[in-house]
Scaffold this motif. Structure first.
Motif, PDB file in Angstrom:
ATOM      1  N   PRO A  23       0.823  -1.219   0.000  1.00  0.00           N
ATOM      2  CA  PRO A  23       0.000   0.000   0.000  1.00  0.00           C
ATOM      3  C   PRO A  23       0.852   1.261   0.000  1.00  0.00           C
ATOM      4  CG  PRO A  23      -0.836  -1.576   1.598  1.00  0.00           C
ATOM      5  CD  PRO A  23       0.447  -2.134   1.093  1.00  0.00           C
ATOM      6  N   LEU A  24       2.015   1.202   0.667  1.00  0.00           N
ATOM      7  CA  LEU A  24       2.890   2.383   0.706  1.00  0.00           C
ATOM      8  C   LEU A  24       3.435   2.704  -0.691  1.00  0.00           C
ATOM      9  CD1 LEU A  24       4.331   4.560   2.310  1.00  0.00           C
ATOM     10  CD2 LEU A  24       6.198   2.939   2.739  1.00  0.00           C
ATOM     11  N   THR A  25       3.848   1.658  -1.431  1.00  0.00           N
ATOM     12  CA  THR A  25       4.345   1.931  -2.795  1.00  0.00           C
ATOM     13  C   THR A  25       3.213   2.444  -3.676  1.00  0.00           C
ATOM     14  OG1 THR A  25       3.980  -0.357  -3.500  1.00  0.00           O
ATOM     15  CG2 THR A  25       6.185   0.215  -2.679  1.00  0.00           C
ATOM     16  N   ASN A  26       2.000   1.937  -3.442  1.00  0.00           N
ATOM     17  CA  ASN A  26       0.866   2.403  -4.247  1.00  0.00           C
ATOM     18  C   ASN A  26       0.641   3.903  -4.038  1.00  0.00           C
ATOM     19  OD1 ASN A  26      -1.243   1.437  -6.084  1.00  0.00           O
ATOM     20  ND2 ASN A  26      -2.663   2.183  -4.529  1.00  0.00           N
ATOM     21  N   LEU A  27       0.680   4.332  -2.784  1.00  0.00           N
ATOM     22  CA  LEU A  27       0.513   5.756  -2.485  1.00  0.00           C
ATOM     23  C   LEU A  27       1.693   6.567  -3.041  1.00  0.00           C
ATOM     24  CD1 LEU A  27      -1.053   8.015  -1.020  1.00  0.00           C
ATOM     25  CD2 LEU A  27       0.315   7.502   1.010  1.00  0.00           C
ATOM     26  N   ALA A  28       2.903   6.037  -2.833  1.00  0.00           N
ATOM     27  CA  ALA A  28       4.092   6.751  -3.318  1.00  0.00           C
ATOM     28  C   ALA A  28       4.049   6.901  -4.838  1.00  0.00           C
ATOM     29  CB  ALA A  28       5.349   6.003  -2.893  1.00  0.00           C
ATOM     30  N   GLU A  29       3.562   5.876  -5.520  1.00  0.00           N
ATOM     31  CA  GLU A  29       3.498   5.945  -6.984  1.00  0.00           C
ATOM     32  C   GLU A  29       2.520   7.032  -7.433  1.00  0.00           C
ATOM     33  OE1 GLU A  29       3.110   2.162  -8.905  1.00  0.00           O
ATOM     34  OE2 GLU A  29       4.901   1.373  -7.924  1.00  0.00           O
ATOM     35  N   LEU A  30       1.389   7.103  -6.730  1.00  0.00           N
ATOM     36  CA  LEU A  30       0.411   8.140  -7.079  1.00  0.00           C
ATOM     37  C   LEU A  30       0.982   9.536  -6.847  1.00  0.00           C
ATOM     38  CD1 LEU A  30      -2.732   6.427  -5.515  1.00  0.00           C
ATOM     39  CD2 LEU A  30      -2.326   6.800  -7.940  1.00  0.00           C
ATOM     40  N   VAL A  31       1.690   9.695  -5.730  1.00  0.00           N
ATOM     41  CA  VAL A  31       2.298  11.004  -5.437  1.00  0.00           C
ATOM     42  C   VAL A  31       3.338  11.349  -6.500  1.00  0.00           C
ATOM     43  CG1 VAL A  31       3.734  12.270  -3.792  1.00  0.00           C
ATOM     44  CG2 VAL A  31       1.858  10.847  -2.961  1.00  0.00           C
ATOM     45  N   LEU A  32       4.151  10.369  -6.870  1.00  0.00           N
ATOM     46  CA  LEU A  32       5.181  10.619  -7.890  1.00  0.00           C
ATOM     47  C   LEU A  32       4.547  11.064  -9.214  1.00  0.00           C
ATOM     48  CD1 LEU A  32       7.656   7.652  -7.339  1.00  0.00           C
ATOM     49  CD2 LEU A  32       8.199  10.073  -7.128  1.00  0.00           C
ATOM     50  N   ILE A  33       3.419  10.450  -9.564  1.00  0.00           N
ATOM     51  CA  ILE A  33       2.775  10.796 -10.840  1.00  0.00           C
ATOM     52  C   ILE A  33       2.330  12.264 -10.839  1.00  0.00           C
ATOM     53  CG2 ILE A  33       0.761  10.369 -12.293  1.00  0.00           C
ATOM     54  CD1 ILE A  33       0.884   7.432 -11.462  1.00  0.00           C
ATOM     55  N   PHE A  34       1.789  12.704  -9.715  1.00  0.00           N
ATOM     56  CA  PHE A  34       1.184  14.045  -9.680  1.00  0.00           C
ATOM     57  C   PHE A  34       2.145  15.160  -9.247  1.00  0.00           C
ATOM     58  CE2 PHE A  34      -3.766  13.757  -9.296  1.00  0.00           C
ATOM     59  CZ  PHE A  34      -3.836  13.661 -10.683  1.00  0.00           C
ATOM     60  N   ALA A  35       3.245  14.792  -8.563  1.00  0.00           N
ATOM     61  CA  ALA A  35       4.033  15.808  -7.860  1.00  0.00           C
ATOM     62  C   ALA A  35       4.540  16.924  -8.773  1.00  0.00           C
ATOM     63  CB  ALA A  35       5.204  15.133  -7.150  1.00  0.00           C
ATOM     64  N   LEU A  36       5.207  16.569  -9.846  1.00  0.00           N
ATOM     65  CA  LEU A  36       5.823  17.610 -10.679  1.00  0.00           C
ATOM     66  C   LEU A  36       4.781  18.430 -11.441  1.00  0.00           C
ATOM     67  CD1 LEU A  36       9.038  15.938 -12.145  1.00  0.00           C
ATOM     68  CD2 LEU A  36       8.866  17.798 -10.494  1.00  0.00           C
ATOM     69  N   GLY A  37       3.763  17.740 -11.938  1.00  0.00           N
ATOM     70  CA  GLY A  37       2.720  18.458 -12.682  1.00  0.00           C
ATOM     71  C   GLY A  37       2.046  19.512 -11.817  1.00  0.00           C
ATOM     72  N   ALA A  38       1.760  19.150 -10.562  1.00  0.00           N
ATOM     73  CA  ALA A  38       1.132  20.116  -9.650  1.00  0.00           C
ATOM     74  C   ALA A  38       2.103  21.230  -9.303  1.00  0.00           C
ATOM     75  CB  ALA A  38       0.659  19.395  -8.387  1.00  0.00           C
TER      76      ALA A  38
END
Lengths: 38, 577
Positions: free
Chosen positions: B253-268
């Motif tokens: 679950p931690l990697t799942n959350l981290a992956e979602l954050v990585l996807i959005f971080a730079l764009g935001a």
């Protein structure tokens, strides 16, 4: 042979993209006296 | 829907929101060439790279020079990746003795990763050697993201500068993005992934004996390093065929959350970077607010639709032997990992299609038709809901230009945005950028829907089959890369036409975007007046939302009606495809 065809395809596509950039450059030229409304 | 499900969504939104300002400030400093914490560490590497490449970092480029550099760099990227894929059988780091990739598939893959799309007509673990994955796919993930951010920064400079003939130096922006932004974050992310159990090895696939005594091959490889940039870059191409649904790509679950954050971080963060560079952070928050509202609508719709489950199955349940008055409790779990559930799958699918990343942790083909329509709509609005690093921001700025133009028409004034007059040259470029994507998407979908090679790839008939085709070309032109996997796309027809769609979706958009940057940079800043549309207020948020939704609907609603909408209506009557 197919490799050459693929390479040619890439070259043609990028040549067209560069021509597209040239077209954009032409379109950017503001006509003299173009309106800048208030 | 459960509280835990909503908590996952809220947690992601909170983390991304908290990261936006510090990361945005860091981006602004990096691209302005200012001092950062990493400069003492990386500055010498950066300088050495400039010397090696013969680049003078102080020498700035006009928009045309910037564009030509961008095109040359990407042409070389496609040719080199193509050669690597074709020659992988005779290159080292090929422990499974995989053969060279077929010409049409190699071209599709090369265009896919160079354009930051990551459409995959192949299964990674059965097609690509470690050399191809590491020196080909992973390298292009870095470079395509860095070049996308560079274009966004160039456009921001266009808004921010006064009477400047130049918009920066492409080679410098590319280098800084790679060295100061992508690499450091990826090192940290890869270490986290390894700590959570993601493999990072050059050893060949493991040959094991199952508890039943049969042989089994377990693929592995240098996964963690590719996984980190796959997500951060907005690329999304998985090491394994099943992408982030595979336990070696996304084990906890931690990697799942981290992956979602990585996807959005730079764009935001780029929205905040935009605000800082144009002198008003509020302008950036306004853009992020619009993105957040569109995201909330999408994820709410997806979660609700998938939780509701298949109406035909609910009818069968009620008519079945149990005669239960309640619908089946599990919702639509087809094609989903049990460990992620409906909320985790809906959230990942929304983030993936909104962001243009294209990574998946569930089977999008198994989503209900209405959900599939939401995924399509996310991509059809030109990846403006955060989007990939760079392309999300410049996509949103294109809609901002359209919005102020329409507002200007209403009141009879020349439109302005963040202090720059939006005249006919900028509008022409904006229309060019916005029209080529739907033209390629709808045109190629129409062709594939009627010609034999196009129909041959379908896994389903009727509107669902049409949705598979529409999704493929939408995903390709939006540089997303996810797929309704029912379509067998590894054929010369799909490989070549999808490569064309990706080419159009990337380069025919970016060229006019850079032209806008050049056109704006030479202008002086216009002082605010009573007639200036306030673009930092709530009213503008509503107006911009309306423009995005209306433009998207006018362009794509007929196509959506023929696919997911009609299928959604039919499925309630028990008609399946």
């Amino acid at each position: 042979m197919l490799d050459l065809a693929m390479l040619a395809l890439v070259v043609v596509c990028f040549a067209l993209a560069k021509a597209y950039a040239g077209l954009c450059d032409d379109l950017l030229a503001r006509p003299a006296g173009e309106d800048i409304a208030p | 829907m459960t509280s835990i499900g909503w908590l996952q969504i809220a947690l992601l939104a909170a983390i991304v929101g908290l990261l936006t300002r510090p990361l945005g400030g860091y981006l602004a400093r990096v691209y302005a060439g200012e001092h950062t914490l990493l400069r003492p560490l990386i500055g010498s590497v950066e300088a050495a790279l400039y010397r090696l490449a013969g680049v003078t970092p102080e020498a700035e480029q006009t928009w045309y020079q910037y564009t030509v550099s961008f095109l040359i760099f990407h042409a070389l990227g496609i040719v080199s990746l193509y050669a690597l894929l074709r020659l992988q059988s005779v290159l080292p780091l090929n422990p499974q003795d995989l053969t060279g990739v077929a010409p049409d598939l190699a071209l599709n893959t090369a265009v896919s990763f160079v354009t930051n799309t990551s459409w995959q007509s192949y299964g990674g673990e059965t097609t690509l050697s470690y050399a191809s994955q590491m020196a080909g796919i992973t390298v292009q993930s870095f470079l395509s993201a860095a070049s996308g951010i560079a274009v966004a920064i160039a456009l921001i400079r266009g808004f921010a500068r006064r009477r400047s003939p130049t918009i920066g130096n492409f080679w410098v922006d590319l280098t800084r993005g790679t060295l100061y932004v992508l690499l450091p974050i990826c090192v940290i992310a890869a270490l986290l992934l390894v700590a959570q159990g993601v493999p990072q090895t050059l050893a060949p696939s493991a040959e094991v004996t199952t508890p039943e005594g049969g042989p089994q091959t377990i693929a592995r490889g240098p996964v963690a390093t590719q996984e980190a940039i796959k997500l951060l870059s907005g690329d999304g191409g998985g090491f394994f065929n099943t992408n982030s649904a595979h336990p070696f790509e996304n084990p906890t679950p931690l990697t799942n959350l981290a992956e979602l954050v990585l996807i959005f971080a730079l764009g935001a963060a780029l929205t905040n970077c935009f605000g800082r560079m144009v002198g008003s952070e509020r302008q950036g928050w306004i853009l992020l607010t619009v993105m957040a509202i569109l995201f909330a609508l999408g994820v709410g719709g997806l979660y609700s639709s998938e939780t509701g489950g298949n109406p035909a199955l609910a009818s069968a349940w009620r008519a079945g032997p149990t005669k239960s008055a309640q619908p089946p409790p599990a919702g639509n779990m087809e094609g989903k990992e049990v460990r992620f559930g409906i909320a985790g799958s809906a959230l990942f699918a929304e983030v993936s299609t909104a962001s243009s990343d294209g990574a998946v942790n569930s089977m999008h083909d198994s989503f209900l038709p209405l959900s599939g329509g939401i995924l399509l709509a996310n991509m059809m609005v030109d990846e403006v809901i955060v989007g990939a690093p760079g392309s999300g921001l410049f996509g949103m700025l294109l809609f901002c230009i359209v919005a102020v133009f329409l507002a200007g028409l209403m009141v009879g004034r020349t439109p302005e945005y963040v202090g720059k007059k939006i005249g006919s040259p900028e509008i022409k470029m904006t229309i060019l950028a916005l029209i080529c994507v739907p033209a390629a998407t709808l045109g190629l979908s129409a062709v594939a829907s009627v010609v034999e090679p196009g129909l041959a790839g379908l896994g389903n008939a009727g509107p669902h089959g049409y949705s598979e085709i529409l999704y493929a070309y939408t995903s390709a032109t939006a540089t997303n890369g996810s797929a309704l996997a029912g379509l067998s796309a590894n054929s010369p027809f799909y490989n070549l036409t999808l490569a064309l769609a990706m080419f159009v979706g990337r380069f025919l958009v970016i060229v006019p975007v850079l032209a806008i940057a050049g056109s704006l940079a030479v202008q002086p800043v216009v002082p605010r007046s009573q007639g200036t549309l306030p673009t930092e207020r709530v009213l503008y948020v509503c107006f911009l939302l309306g423009v995005i939704v209306i433009v998207g609907a006018l362009t794509y609603l007929p196509a959506l009606a023929l696919g997911p909408i009609i299928e959604s209506l039919q499925i309630a009557g028990g008609v399946f495809y």
